[in-house]
Write a protein that holds these residues in place. Structure first.
Motif, mmCIF file in Angstrom:
data_model
loop_
_atom_site.group_PDB
_atom_site.id
_atom_site.type_symbol
_atom_site.label_atom_id
_atom_site.label_comp_id
_atom_site.label_asym_id
_atom_site.label_seq_id
_atom_site.Cartn_x
_atom_site.Cartn_y
_atom_site.Cartn_z
ATOM 1 N N TRP A 22 -32.964 11.106 -32.156
ATOM 2 C CA TRP A 22 -33.451 10.675 -30.847
ATOM 3 C C TRP A 22 -32.585 11.235 -29.728
ATOM 4 O O TRP A 22 -31.397 11.476 -29.899
ATOM 5 C CB TRP A 22 -33.402 9.163 -30.736
ATOM 6 N N GLN A 26 -34.587 8.227 -25.390
ATOM 7 C CA GLN A 26 -35.363 7.512 -26.402
ATOM 8 C C GLN A 26 -34.601 6.296 -26.903
ATOM 9 O O GLN A 26 -35.185 5.238 -27.120
ATOM 10 C CB GLN A 26 -35.699 8.437 -27.573
ATOM 11 N N ALA A 30 -35.746 2.150 -26.398
ATOM 12 C CA ALA A 30 -36.117 1.399 -27.600
ATOM 13 C C ALA A 30 -35.691 -0.063 -27.464
ATOM 14 O O ALA A 30 -34.685 -0.374 -26.837
ATOM 15 C CB ALA A 30 -35.460 2.015 -28.832
ATOM 16 N N THR A 31 -36.477 -0.923 -28.081
ATOM 17 C CA THR A 31 -36.112 -2.342 -28.092
ATOM 18 C C THR A 31 -35.187 -2.613 -29.273
ATOM 19 O O THR A 31 -35.165 -1.848 -30.246
ATOM 20 C CB THR A 31 -37.368 -3.232 -28.233
ATOM 21 N N GLU A 33 -35.631 -4.764 -31.511
ATOM 22 C CA GLU A 33 -36.490 -4.954 -32.678
ATOM 23 C C GLU A 33 -36.887 -3.609 -33.299
ATOM 24 O O GLU A 33 -36.962 -3.483 -34.520
ATOM 25 C CB GLU A 33 -37.749 -5.750 -32.301
ATOM 26 N N GLU A 34 -37.163 -2.614 -32.450
ATOM 27 C CA GLU A 34 -37.508 -1.289 -32.965
ATOM 28 C C GLU A 34 -36.331 -0.689 -33.729
ATOM 29 O O GLU A 34 -36.509 -0.139 -34.825
ATOM 30 C CB GLU A 34 -37.908 -0.356 -31.830
ATOM 31 N N LEU A 35 -35.158 -0.792 -33.165
ATOM 32 C CA LEU A 35 -33.971 -0.261 -33.843
ATOM 33 C C LEU A 35 -33.709 -0.994 -35.153
ATOM 34 O O LEU A 35 -33.409 -0.372 -36.175
ATOM 35 C CB LEU A 35 -32.741 -0.353 -32.933
ATOM 36 N N GLY A 37 -35.870 -2.550 -37.050
ATOM 37 C CA GLY A 37 -36.883 -2.142 -38.018
ATOM 38 C C GLY A 37 -36.612 -0.780 -38.618
ATOM 39 O O GLY A 37 -36.760 -0.574 -39.826
ATOM 40 N N LEU A 38 -36.200 0.155 -37.775
ATOM 41 C CA LEU A 38 -35.897 1.497 -38.268
ATOM 42 C C LEU A 38 -34.722 1.509 -39.226
ATOM 43 O O LEU A 38 -34.771 2.132 -40.279
ATOM 44 C CB LEU A 38 -35.625 2.433 -37.091
#
Length: 70
Positions: A22, A26, A30-31, A33-35, A37-38
């Motif tokens: 990224w 980016q 990102a939130t 939660e996105e981080l 999850g990844l």
């Protein structure tokens, strides 16, 4: 509290480009939660305790064809 956030954010800001490729923009968009999850998916962990299998080349090719980036 602020020291923990800034320390964690700085550490992640340095790791995310190396791990996910990224850009800084980016990352900062990102939130949390996105981080989360990844990183869970990279660790093979998903909700419910099941493990995620790595994406194989044929599935990736199908996804690229279905969702082209331009």
């Amino acid at each position: 509290m602020a020291d923990n956030f800034s320390t964690s954010a700085s550490r992640l800001a340095g790791l995310v480009p190396l791990i996910l490729g990224w850009t800084p923009d980016q990352f900062w968009r990102a939130t949390p939660e996105e981080l989360t999850g990844l990183f869970r998916s990279l660790d093979g962990h998903v909700m419910g305790g099941a493990t995620a299998l790595p994406l194989d080349q044929s599935t990736l090719a199908i996804l690229k064809e279905a969702f082209p980036d331009g």
